[in-house]
Design an enzyme around this catalytic site. Structure first.
Site, mmCIF file in Angstrom:
data_model
loop_
_atom_site.group_PDB
_atom_site.id
_atom_site.type_symbol
_atom_site.label_atom_id
_atom_site.label_comp_id
_atom_site.label_asym_id
_atom_site.label_seq_id
_atom_site.Cartn_x
_atom_site.Cartn_y
_atom_site.Cartn_z
ATOM 1 N N ARG A 104 10.317 -51.146 14.983
ATOM 2 C CA ARG A 104 9.200 -50.492 14.286
ATOM 3 C C ARG A 104 7.961 -51.382 14.274
ATOM 4 O O ARG A 104 6.834 -50.900 14.362
ATOM 5 C CB ARG A 104 9.617 -50.123 12.860
ATOM 6 N N THR A 143 11.191 -49.994 6.813
ATOM 7 C CA THR A 143 10.916 -48.553 6.873
ATOM 8 C C THR A 143 9.446 -48.264 7.165
ATOM 9 O O THR A 143 9.123 -47.429 8.008
ATOM 10 C CB THR A 143 11.300 -47.890 5.527
ATOM 11 N N PHE A 198 8.337 -36.533 0.297
ATOM 12 C CA PHE A 198 8.132 -36.494 1.750
ATOM 13 C C PHE A 198 9.263 -35.788 2.496
ATOM 14 O O PHE A 198 9.227 -35.668 3.719
ATOM 15 C CB PHE A 198 7.961 -37.915 2.310
ATOM 16 N N ASN A 223 8.252 -43.386 12.590
ATOM 17 C CA ASN A 223 8.751 -44.763 12.739
ATOM 18 C C ASN A 223 9.908 -44.909 13.732
ATOM 19 O O ASN A 223 10.684 -45.854 13.672
ATOM 20 C CB ASN A 223 9.069 -45.376 11.364
ATOM 21 N N TYR A 266 19.744 -36.155 5.831
ATOM 22 C CA TYR A 266 18.871 -36.831 4.869
ATOM 23 C C TYR A 266 19.078 -36.311 3.437
ATOM 24 O O TYR A 266 18.175 -36.429 2.610
ATOM 25 C CB TYR A 266 17.404 -36.677 5.285
HETATM 26 P P1 ADP Z 1 15.046 -45.957 6.520
HETATM 27 O O1 ADP Z 1 14.870 -44.967 7.652
HETATM 28 O O2 ADP Z 1 14.338 -47.249 6.807
HETATM 29 O O3 ADP Z 1 16.495 -46.138 6.119
HETATM 30 P P2 ADP Z 1 14.715 -44.234 4.182
HETATM 31 O O4 ADP Z 1 16.156 -43.865 4.297
HETATM 32 O O5 ADP Z 1 14.207 -44.657 2.849
HETATM 33 O O6 ADP Z 1 14.293 -45.356 5.239
HETATM 34 O O7 ADP Z 1 13.843 -42.986 4.629
HETATM 35 C C1 ADP Z 1 14.205 -42.208 5.728
HETATM 36 C C2 ADP Z 1 12.969 -41.893 6.549
HETATM 37 O O8 ADP Z 1 12.087 -41.114 5.772
HETATM 38 C C3 ADP Z 1 12.151 -43.123 6.956
HETATM 39 O O9 ADP Z 1 12.630 -43.759 8.120
HETATM 40 C C4 ADP Z 1 10.791 -42.507 7.162
HETATM 41 O O10 ADP Z 1 10.685 -41.865 8.438
HETATM 42 C C5 ADP Z 1 10.742 -41.442 6.092
HETATM 43 N N1 ADP Z 1 10.100 -41.945 4.858
HETATM 44 C C6 ADP Z 1 10.639 -42.781 3.955
HETATM 45 N N2 ADP Z 1 9.792 -43.023 2.953
HETATM 46 C C7 ADP Z 1 8.679 -42.314 3.226
HETATM 47 C C8 ADP Z 1 7.413 -42.135 2.571
HETATM 48 N N3 ADP Z 1 7.143 -42.727 1.411
HETATM 49 N N4 ADP Z 1 6.496 -41.327 3.174
HETATM 50 C C9 ADP Z 1 6.770 -40.713 4.344
HETATM 51 N N5 ADP Z 1 7.936 -40.834 5.007
HETATM 52 C C10 ADP Z 1 8.879 -41.624 4.462
#
Ligand code: ADP
Length: 168
Positions: free
Chosen positions: A122, A111, A77, A132, A69
């Site tokens: 989800r 997301t 977060f 999620n 990440y």
């Molecule tokens: P995705 O998983 O849909 O690609 P992102 O890459 O933006 O989304 O974010 C990675 C993960 O971080 C998300 O799946 C979620 O678990 C967490 N996340 C993202 N945005 C937030 C937020 N605003 N608050 C809390 N957790 C978040």
């Protein structure tokens, strides 16, 4: 790894197959594993027609989750996200198929589960962003990076005999 059916007359040559194929890194997060959603999730990708090319259950260390990440490291977060991903085993997978990156994201849903449509993973199984259930690569380039990170040993090479029933 040997492809045991590469000479099959029922399949196009591997080069014409591969030009249409794309791979995505899909991970069932610790909550998905704990809640017993592994079979359901694999089933949705399988029934769609995608091919499972890599799969393993593993727990990752903090530094590994931070690497996965890394693009989100400046977000507020981030620490909670890393704690979440290392809270239990995950199921790391590689799925292959035409448009699997984009279509995989559609199968997964938005997301924020409050915005994920019913019928998506989800939308059907999650309520909060920090729980999620599943991750899917957001681009072909991230998929390459994530597959290299999670499957440094490489992945299996095999061709499905169902191919002509899924692709025209
Ligand atoms: P995705 O998983 O849909 O690609 P992102 O890459 O933006 O989304 O974010 C990675 C993960 O971080 C998300 O799946 C979620 O678990 C967490 N996340 C993202 N945005 C937030 C937020 N605003 N608050 C809390 N957790 C978040």
């Amino acid at each position: 790894v040997a492809n045991t059916i590469s000479g099959s007359p029922f399949l196009p040559s591997s080069s014409s197959l591969d030009s249409r194929m794309e791979q995505s890194f899909i991970m069932i997060k610790p909550d998905g594993v704990q809640r017993g959603l592994v079979g359901e999730i694999i089933s949705r990708f399988e029934k769609k027609g995608f091919y499972l090319k890599g799969v393993k259950l593993l727990s990752v260390e903090r530094s590994f989750a931070e690497k996965h990440y890394a693009d989100l490291s400046a977000r507020p977060f981030f620490p909670a996200l890393v704690d979440y991903i290392i809270s239990g085993p995950v199921v790391a997978m590689v799925w292959e198929g035409k448009n699997v990156v984009l279509t995989g994201r559609k199968i997964i849903g938005a997301t924020n589960p409050s915005d994920s449509a019913p019928g998506t993973i989800r939308g059907d199984f999650a309520i909060e962003m920090g729980r999620n259930v599943i991750h899917g690569s957001d681009s072909i380039e991230s998929a390459w990076k994530e597959i290299a990170l999670w499957f440094p040993e490489g992945i299996a090479e095999w061709k499905s005999n169902l191919h002509p029933w899924i692709y025209e």
